[in-house]
Design an enzyme around this catalytic site. Structure first.
Site, PDB file in Angstrom:
ATOM      1  N   PHE A  97       0.846  -1.194   0.000  1.00  0.00           N
ATOM      2  CA  PHE A  97       0.000   0.000   0.000  1.00  0.00           C
ATOM      3  C   PHE A  97       0.882   1.244   0.000  1.00  0.00           C
ATOM      4  O   PHE A  97       0.515   2.279   0.524  1.00  0.00           O
ATOM      5  CB  PHE A  97      -0.889   0.037   1.249  1.00  0.00           C
TER       6      PHE A  97
ATOM      7  N   ASN B 124       7.458   2.693   3.247  1.00  0.00           N
ATOM      8  CA  ASN B 124       7.680   2.592   1.819  1.00  0.00           C
ATOM      9  C   ASN B 124       8.367   3.892   1.393  1.00  0.00           C
ATOM     10  O   ASN B 124       8.718   4.721   2.232  1.00  0.00           O
ATOM     11  CB  ASN B 124       6.340   2.394   1.100  1.00  0.00           C
TER      12      ASN B 124
ATOM     13  N   CYS C 222      30.824  19.891  14.400  1.00  0.00           N
ATOM     14  CA  CYS C 222      32.244  19.598  14.656  1.00  0.00           C
ATOM     15  C   CYS C 222      32.676  18.376  13.857  1.00  0.00           C
ATOM     16  O   CYS C 222      32.017  17.340  13.898  1.00  0.00           O
ATOM     17  CB  CYS C 222      32.453  19.341  16.142  1.00  0.00           C
TER      18      CYS C 222
ATOM     19  N   CYS D  82       3.691   2.095  -2.723  1.00  0.00           N
ATOM     20  CA  CYS D  82       4.414   2.687  -3.842  1.00  0.00           C
ATOM     21  C   CYS D  82       3.762   3.994  -4.283  1.00  0.00           C
ATOM     22  O   CYS D  82       2.583   4.018  -4.617  1.00  0.00           O
ATOM     23  CB  CYS D  82       4.492   1.715  -5.007  1.00  0.00           C
TER      24      CYS D  82
ATOM     25  N   CYS E 139      32.474  25.330  14.886  1.00  0.00           N
ATOM     26  CA  CYS E 139      31.556  25.547  16.004  1.00  0.00           C
ATOM     27  C   CYS E 139      31.351  27.042  16.210  1.00  0.00           C
ATOM     28  O   CYS E 139      30.239  27.507  16.463  1.00  0.00           O
ATOM     29  CB  CYS E 139      32.093  24.893  17.272  1.00  0.00           C
TER      30      CYS E 139
ATOM     31  N   CYS F  14      25.598  29.901  26.612  1.00  0.00           N
ATOM     32  CA  CYS F  14      25.321  28.581  26.034  1.00  0.00           C
ATOM     33  C   CYS F  14      23.974  28.033  26.489  1.00  0.00           C
ATOM     34  O   CYS F  14      23.706  27.936  27.679  1.00  0.00           O
ATOM     35  CB  CYS F  14      26.438  27.600  26.414  1.00  0.00           C
TER      36      CYS F  14
ATOM     37  N   CYS G 121      39.275  24.140  13.704  1.00  0.00           N
ATOM     38  CA  CYS G 121      38.676  24.486  12.407  1.00  0.00           C
ATOM     39  C   CYS G 121      37.729  25.679  12.536  1.00  0.00           C
ATOM     40  O   CYS G 121      37.461  26.368  11.559  1.00  0.00           O
ATOM     41  CB  CYS G 121      37.942  23.289  11.814  1.00  0.00           C
TER      42      CYS G 121
END
Lengths: 444, 434
Positions: free
Chosen positions: B137, B204, B390, B139, B353, B380, B350
């Site tokens: 029932f 599905n 990160c 697709c 964050c 925070c 890097c």
């Protein structure tokens, strides 16, 4: 019987003729599309990225890599070239392992940086191979600027000035432009005539006239003087590099077979038939910088049997990067440290060269080393040449700010100017920044 | 090694890894290879009614999206049910089941929404020795235009009706496969239950256009200049599937109904997550279409090792283990306070964050001249975005504050007791705490 690697003396054609092309092919073959995507995907797009800070020309590396990753390499090339008009050459010759790739956070994380240099080449090649020059000139300012020296500093300065609407005349002593890119860098770093291709591409901006066979100083016949240049132009930029070569100071230096490494490299670069280029069987290169490495490696590639590079200090003090040292070792160059030349032996032509080992303070130890040598290349540093130059700071032209010299209206940059490393990329940055300063000065 | 033996609505299989009804299960050749590779069961590619089979397009039937290094993250398809004659499929199913009696073999079925059509096909399926049936029932493309597939799955009354017919005309267990292309998965799930379904399977595929060709200005996959929506599956749909499985598993009206979990299962870990959220087994398709049947070996060893590490001896012990912890937002403890903490030894500087927090969140990460990144506890809110962006696993963690400590952001002392939105003073319809 044809000469081979065992034949004594300085001989051409030591290798099978078919071998030369492979010997001098690209050190780093270009990335294909898929390799570039994979490499680009590794970039973390860092905030205020350390690689940008590490680049003397401040290329926005994360941005251009993202542009590659999203299928727009030409946009990436514009990002690169707007900061560094010789980004194509720098991608090939920059010691990236000491600059951007050393700063890459993935170097810290995994010891495997993003392949920034190769990605830069991928982008710039993509644009330049279509013959696209993405910059246009601003409206004519009516000002003219003289640039002395058609190396990386001079061409970078000239391009930026032309872009800003000034007319530029570039003078160079050599028969063609390019400077060290054309005459002073190992062939395998920039094969297939890329140096001239890049110059031709750069000149598409328009407004730049190149005059070769012209040098600063009275002796050259086609001598230029700063006074005359100042009189003929609204500003002058001096980017003449370091044309002189230091002497060994060892007994017998004048013997046949002893020559300057820069001349060997220049001859090799201009050679149209490497099979006809003679090389010794036992080659000794004296020096510890990039020129020494380039000479030693290319001697080996030409078929020299034994190539020894001798440097007076330890490996850690060599100007050649660890990458370059490893490259030399991988090609079979032996590196000897802590030894200084004391005598060149031989009847007319060099047969042997004698060194004394020295300690960390350069004091002789009394221990000697004799190396068989039918060819010796000196690569112990280059010096500034020229008459009537602005004031010097040590052995280079003193500059403040963006290349201002002691003479009003005269700027300098590249290897001939004080400050900065003697790197192509540094020269490009200095030429560009001087151009911006000249523009400000001229346009008030 | 943990016993992975599975019993799903009475259907036994050596492990809980089944292949979903899809191209990998379209014929005997594939299914035999799958069983040889170690798959516990298959749901045979959907059978249609007797007569001339459906036809498929003769151009691209799949579209995809990719991650780094062309890792396939999502796949969509416009393929229909089996395009081979019913009798061929039935014959092959019978032969395979005879040779692999220990494996589960389920027949997926999609016939028109008429009692006679279902009544007609069921005895043929039963004759193959199939262990159960799955009602397709779900697709969302092609067959739905003909009133089948998701066109049925989107109408709970039809689900209930067809399920009831099937239960009436076969002794085989009935699994109802649900479409995610609905507003609330509980309506079709409850309808299946009312109809007497033994189990539901989900999800599905999801209606999708994977990309647009910017030269020809048509959606991909493209057939002669035109495209249509297809069914989306693969790793990208897993979070959607997990939620729908969990909703059914924790809904009182459906909680006791077995679930076969489907949607982006690629590794043993994905499978374990589905099981923990209430699935009794899992079905896999895109992962084998990407890597081949062999991946089941990793699924078997991985799940087994994990269960050993948890002291679990049967799959049942993992099933529903996380269901009690799935709740509504209004039940979350608002007295719980955490703060991000950056492990400076793990940090590679890097700055992602920082960019994420500074540009899009709470300006709660400070960056120093030397690229040291530290959390500003005063700002925070423990949103977790820094953790998610990160690139270094476990570099940033959310550390709960101890009760009695003062939250520097709010100036309030962390209360050890539990309190949720239903009793919060800001809630206009709050009820007084007991």
């Amino acid at each position: 019987m044809a000469d081979n690697e065992f034949t004594p003396g300085i001989k051409a054609g030591r290798l099978e003729h078919s071998a030369y092309a492979a010997q001098f092919s690209d050190l780093h073959p270009p990335l294909d599309d898929h390799e570039a995507l994979v490499a680009a995907d590794r970039c973390y797009f860092c905030h205020d990225a350390p690689c940008i800070t590490a680049c003397p020309t401040d290329i926005d590396i994360p941005l251009f890599i993202r542009q590659i990753a999203t299928g727009t390499p030409d946009a990436a090339a514009k990002t690169i070239l707007s900061q560094n008009i010789m980004g194509g050459m720098c991608a090939r010759v920059c010691p990236t392992e000491q600059l951007c790739e050393q700063a890459c956070v993935r170097e810290m994380a995994e010891g495997k940086p993003v392949l920034i240099g190769q990605l830069q080449r991928y982008a710039t090649d993509h644009l330049q191979q279509q013959g696209i020059h993405p910059f246009t000139r601003a409206g004519a300012t009516g000002k003219t600027v003289a640039v002395v020296g058609a190396g990386p500093a001079g061409l970078s300065c000239a391009h930026r000035l032309a872009m800003l609407g000034h007319d530029v005349v570039v003078y160079d002593a050599r028969p063609k432009p390019g400077g060290l890119n054309e005459f002073g860098i190992a062939a395998y770093k920039t094969p297939n005539g890329y140096a001239q291709e890049e110059v031709d591409w750069l000149l598409q901006i328009g407004g730049i006239r190149i005059e070769t066979g012209k040098a600063l100083g009275k002796g050259s016949g086609a001598g230029l003087t700063l006074d005359q240049l100042k009189a003929d132009h609204d500003a002058v930029f001096v980017g003449v590099g370091l044309g002189g070569v230091n002497a060994l100071g060892a007994m017998g230096e004048e013997k046949d077979g002893v020559s300057d490494a820069v001349d060997f490299i220049s001859t090799l670069r201009q050679s149209t038939d490497l099979t006809a280029l003679p090389i010794g069987r036992d080659v000794v290169v004296i020096g510890g910088g990039m020129t020494a490495i380039d000479a030693a490696v290319q001697a080996k590639l030409l078929g020299a049997l034994n190539v020894t590079l001798v440097y007076r200090r330890g490996r850690d003090r060599m100007n050649a990067s660890p990458f370059e040292q490893d490259l030399a070792a991988s090609k079979g160059v032996r590196i000897v440290n802590h030894a200084v030349p004391v005598a060149v032996h031989g009847n007319g032509a060099v047969r042997e060269i004698e060194f004394e080992y020295v300690d960390g303070t350069m004091k002789g130890t009394g221990e000697m080393l004799r190396l068989a040598a039918d060819q010796v290349f000196k690569a112990i540093g280059q010096t500034l040449q020229g008459d009537g130059l602005p004031d010097l700071d040590g052995r280079k032209i003193a500059v403040t700010g963006a290349g201002r010299t002691s003479v009003e209206g005269v700027w300098a940059g590249g290897d001939c100017a004080s400050g900065g490393d003697d790197l192509t990329v540094t020269a490009v940055a200095e030429g560009r920044d001087a151009a911006m300063d000249i523009h400000s000065a001229l346009m008030g | 090694m943990a016993n992975l033996q599975s019993d799903f609505v009475g259907i036994k299989s050596p492990n809980p890894f089944w292949l979903a009804s899809a191209p990998p299960t379209d014929k005997e050749y594939n299914v035999r290879r799958a069983f040889e590779a170690g798959w516990g069961g298959v749901v045979w590619k959907t059978l249609g009614m007797e007569g001339p089979p459906v036809v498929n397009v003769n151009g691209p039937r799949y579209g995809a999206i990719w991650g780094a290094d062309r890792r396939l993250l999502g796949l969509n398809n416009i393929e229909l049910i089996t395009d081979r004659p019913l009798e061929v499929n039935l014959r092959e199913m019978k032969a395979v089941k005879r040779d692999y009696p220990d494996r589960a073999m389920i027949a997926s079925i999609m016939v028109p929404c008429e009692e006679e059509a279902w009544k007609a096909i069921l005895p043929h399926v039963e004759d193959t020795g199939a262990d159960g049936i799955e009602l397709n029932f779900g697709c969302p493309h092609g067959m739905a235009e003909r009133g089948m597939g998701s066109a049925v799955g989107q109408v709970p009354e039809y689900i209930e009706m067809v399920t009831r017919w099937c239960k009436m005309y076969t002794r085989m267990p009935v699994i109802v496969k649900l479409t995610p292309n609905i507003t609330n998965v509980l309506y079709p799930a409850e309808a299946a239950k009312r109809g007497g379904a033994d189990a539901v399977s989900l999800i599905n595929t999801i209606n999708s256009i994977t990309s647009v060709n910017l030269d020809s200005f048509a959606p991909e996959p493209m057939i002669d200049g035109k495209g249509t929506h297809g069914g989306y599956c693969g790793p990208a749909v897993k979070p959607i599937a997990l939620n729908m499985v969990a909703e059914i598993a924790r809904n009182p009206a459906t909680a006791d109904m077995p679930i076969s979990g489907i949607g982006g299962v690629t590794t043993w870990r994905d499978a374990a997550e589905f099981l923990a959220l209430g699935a009794g087994n899992v079905q896999v398709c895109t992962a084998v279409m990407t890597y081949g049947f062999k991946i089941v070996q990793e699924m078997i060893s991985g799940l087994s090792e994990y269960m050993d590490s948890k002291g679990m001896t049967s799959v049942d012990q993992l099933v529903r283990k996380a269901v009690p912890n799935v709740t509504d937002w209004n039940q979350l403890n608002l007295n719980y306070v955490a703060k991000a903490k950056i492990d400076q030894d793990a940090c590679i500087s890097c700055g992602r964050c920082f960019a994420a927090c500074e540009d899009t969140s709470h300006q709660a990460i400070a960056m120093s001249e030397d690229r040291t990144f530290t959390v500003i506890d005063e700002e925070c809110v423990a949103c977790n975005l820094c953790v998610n962006v990160c690139p270094v696993e476990d570099c940033i963690s959310m550390v709960p504050m101890d009760a009695g400590a003062t939250d520097p952001r709010t100036g309030k002392v962390v209360d050890p007791s539990y309190a949720n939105w239903t009793t919060h003073p800001n809630n206009p319809s709050a009820t007084a705490a007991e």
